[in-house]
Design an enzyme around this catalytic site. Structure first.
Site, PDB file in Angstrom:
ATOM      1  N   PRO A 149       0.816  -1.219   0.000  1.00 29.93           N
ATOM      2  CG  PRO A 149      -0.301  -1.257   2.051  1.00 29.93           C
ATOM      3  CD  PRO A 149       0.590  -2.070   1.176  1.00 29.93           C
ATOM      4  CD  GLU A 188       1.510  -4.851  11.361  1.00 31.36           C
ATOM      5  OE1 GLU A 188       1.555  -3.613  11.304  1.00 31.36           O
ATOM      6  OE2 GLU A 188       0.457  -5.505  11.240  1.00 31.36           O
ATOM      7  NE  ARG A 199      -7.925  -5.265 -20.920  1.00 32.37           N
ATOM      8  CZ  ARG A 199      -7.926  -4.087 -21.527  1.00 32.37           C
ATOM      9  NH1 ARG A 199      -6.977  -3.194 -21.265  1.00 32.37           N
ATOM     10  NH2 ARG A 199      -8.865  -3.772 -22.382  1.00 32.37           N
ATOM     11  CG  ASP A 237      -8.481  -0.187 -23.442  1.00 33.82           C
ATOM     12  OD1 ASP A 237      -9.315  -0.644 -24.208  1.00 33.82           O
ATOM     13  OD2 ASP A 237      -7.925  -0.819 -22.525  1.00 33.82           O
TER      14      ASP A 237
HETATM   15  N1  ADE Z   1      -1.068  -4.879   0.099  1.00 36.81           N
HETATM   16  C1  ADE Z   1      -2.033  -4.502   0.957  1.00 36.81           C
HETATM   17  N2  ADE Z   1      -2.793  -3.533   0.446  1.00 36.81           N
HETATM   18  C2  ADE Z   1      -2.279  -3.258  -0.803  1.00 36.81           C
HETATM   19  C3  ADE Z   1      -2.615  -2.343  -1.821  1.00 36.81           C
HETATM   20  N3  ADE Z   1      -3.619  -1.477  -1.696  1.00 36.81           N
HETATM   21  N4  ADE Z   1      -1.887  -2.357  -2.934  1.00 36.81           N
HETATM   22  C4  ADE Z   1      -0.837  -3.207  -3.072  1.00 36.81           C
HETATM   23  N5  ADE Z   1      -0.480  -4.096  -2.141  1.00 36.81           N
HETATM   24  C5  ADE Z   1      -1.185  -4.126  -1.005  1.00 36.81           C
END
Ligand code: ADE
Length: 260
Positions: A89, A116, A154, A169
């Protein structure tokens, strides 16, 4: 193209790549996907892959040794070492231009983050790209890895039925798609726009372009700034903007259902 995925949950990948378009890409020899279990490079009898964080705190951290050893072993399976992409994330938010960039590589290795986090030395000395699929936190990098594989696959020439469609696209150019209609012409009293029945291809193309621009202006104005538009399209956008602004001002707050 060769894609290797390093994960603690290889079973999660059994379904998605065995169906539909990805399957076709694999069957046509355009794409190879190999899933590897990080646990196979775990330490000791118990195949340990994580440990407590130095400095304290909750949660476990993935140790560097299994990740480095697994990645190096995977890199040795093909001629080029390839991009090493961590799904996290904290990464750069994945978009169509990154999908295009990845589709031009001969191989990528996707590492699914977990717990974590992952020891910082992996990020610093092994990873070439950190990718997030959006500003929300999932339980791991597996679903994001599937998203990346799908979006990249794709774009590989020959994977989709019509070769040109993916690269043309509207999203590739930074716009949202125009509305699509099929039979029946009238459904529950809702009609297909007349222009689509006119048989006038130039007019249809113009309507679709306008719809695409209007939709992007109202739903994703952030995309317009980066969009790859021709001078004519820019002019059209400038003309449509006041109309779109007016519609946005008068729009009721949406709750996800059609207003009746
Ligand atoms: N791992 C946990 N959440 C994630 C996300 N939003 N994008 C990529 N990997 C992740």
């Amino acid at each position: 193209m060769r894609i290797d995925i390093l994960t603690l949950f290889p079973g999660m990948f059994e379904g998605p790549f065995n169906e539909s378009i990805i399957r076709r890409g694999i069957d046509r020899g355009l794409l190879e996907i190999h899933v590897h279990n990080l646990r196979d490079w775990g330490l000791g009898k118990h195949k340990v892959v994580d440990d407590y964080p130095f400095g304290g705190g909750t949660g476990m951290v993935v140790r560097p040794e299994p990740v480095f050893e697994a990645t190096e072993a995977i890199q040795a399976l093909a001629d080029t070492s390839g991009a090493v992409v961590l799904l996290t994330p904290q990464g750069k938010v994945f978009d169509q231009s990154t999908a295009l960039k990845f589709s031009e590589y001969s191989r990528i290795i996707l590492i699914c983050g977990h717990y974590e986090g992952i020891d910082e030395r992996v990020r610093e000395h092994l990873i070439t790209d950190e990718i997030s699929i959006g500003d929300y936190v999932l339980t791991g990098g597996e679903l994001p890895a599937m998203v990346v594989v799908d979006a990249v696959a794709r774009l590989l020439p020959g994977v989709l039925g019509s070769e040109s469609s993916a690269r043309e696209d509207s999203h590739t150019r930074g716009l949202l798609e125009y509305p699509h209609y099929t039979r029946p012409q009238s459904f529950r009293g809702w009609e297909v726009p007349d222009v689509l029945l006119s048989g006038n291809h130039a007019l249809i193309a113009k309507w679709r372009k306008e719809q695409s621009i209007l939709r992007t202006l109202s739903r994703r104005p952030d995309l317009i700034e980066k969009a790859d538009l021709t001078p004519d399209e820019r002019e059209l956008m400038a003309r449509l903007k006041p109309e779109s602004d007016k519609e946005n001002e008068s729009a009721l707050p949406t709750c996800g259902h059609a207003q009746s």
